[in-house]
Design a protein around this motif. Structure first.
Motif, PDB file in Angstrom:
ATOM      1  N   LEU A  76       0.937  -1.202  -0.021  1.00 22.94           N
ATOM      2  CA  LEU A  76      -0.144  -0.021   0.077  1.00 22.94           C
ATOM      3  C   LEU A  76       0.716   1.294  -0.052  1.00 22.94           C
ATOM      4  O   LEU A  76       1.881   1.296   0.906  1.00 22.94           O
ATOM      5  N   PRO A  79      -3.447   3.869   3.326  1.00 18.16           N
ATOM      6  CA  PRO A  79      -2.718   4.096   1.862  1.00 18.16           C
ATOM      7  C   PRO A  79      -2.880   5.435   1.746  1.00 18.16           C
ATOM      8  O   PRO A  79      -3.703   6.218   2.173  1.00 18.16           O
ATOM      9  N   TRP A  81      -4.813  -7.380   1.290  1.00 13.59           N
ATOM     10  CA  TRP A  81      -4.520  -6.169   2.411  1.00 13.59           C
ATOM     11  C   TRP A  81      -6.107  -6.116   3.012  1.00 13.59           C
ATOM     12  O   TRP A  81      -6.931  -5.987   2.458  1.00 13.59           O
TER      13      TRP A  81
END
Length: 241
Positions: A32, A57, A147
């Protein structure tokens, strides 16, 4: 003689974004994107530091930018190292600047970045050991690196005076009162019996994850306020921009 030749370089402008990538020598998987805050004081003022906080992010690093970087920066870098007989395995760090002319490389590192790693890995759903084995074995293309949704934020608690002159040896209070799902990473500390003392410029990295970036920031700062030591210093605007 050192001043006999002058090199004039283009001045790059724009926001900086860190993109750490897993690499197995042939394949590359970006993590990220994150944004660090290098200046010591709020509003990006004061001297440069090792990093006063980070979040992930980064909303500035869009999927379109990610593809552009993969095609024009990330994979060409991997292929060039392989062509030189130096295939890279591990964590490859791309420090990028998003200039008006597109993303450009500010720096490379062959390591994780501090404090960007704390929020990034807080959101890694896939077991890190499985990813590291894939990097080692050259099978990164066979693993699905996943993620968590949401965001994470790390606030660095530093010693007053950092990054210039600062004192050490102050007792750190309140660590036991931090919620269990907020991680406090020790950087410049040492243990003295049952006490933790400051022992560096950047002392702690207080990291929290949440469904939204603002919620992650709020949770991290709430935990920071539970911790205290003499001359503690931290920025109050991490992620604000």
């Amino acid at each position: 003689e050192a001043g006999a030749r002058v090199v004039i370089e283009e001045c790059m402008t724009g926001p900086e974004v860190t993109c750490l990538c897993f690499a197995d020598g042939e394949h590359l998987v970006p993590m990220l994107p994150s944004q660090d805050h290098k200046r010591a004081f709020d509003g990006d003022r004061g001297p440069n530091t090792g990093g006063m906080g980070a979040f992930a992010p980064s909303p500035k690093f869009t999927p379109e930018l990610r593809k552009l970087c993969m095609d024009t920066i990330f994979m060409p870098t991997m292929r060039a190292m392989s062509a030189e007989g130096r295939p890279f395995k591990g964590c490859l760090y791309f420090g990028l600047m998003l200039t008006p002319d597109g993303p450009k490389v500010v720096e490379y590192n062959s390591r994780f970045g501090d404090p960007e790693t704390q929020p990034i890995l807080s959101l890694l759903r896939t077991d890190l050991l499985d990813v590291m084995r894939a990097c080692t074995d050259g099978t990164l293309d066979k693993i699905n690196v996943e993620w968590e949704s949401g965001a994470a934020c790390c606030i660095v608690m530093a010693s007053g005076g950092y990054p210039v002159e600062y004192k050490k040896g102050y007792e750190i209070h309140g660590l036991g009162s931090v919620p269990s799902d907020v991680f406090v990473y020790h950087a410049g500390t040492r243990k003295d019996g049952d006490k933790y003392l400051t022992d560096g410029g950047r002392v702690l990295g207080v990291t929290a994850a949440a469904d939204t970036l603002q919620a992650a920031i709020d949770r991290a700062y709430s935990a920071v306020k539970l911790i205290s030591f003499t001359d503690a210093h931290y920025r109050t605007d991490i992620g604000k921009e």
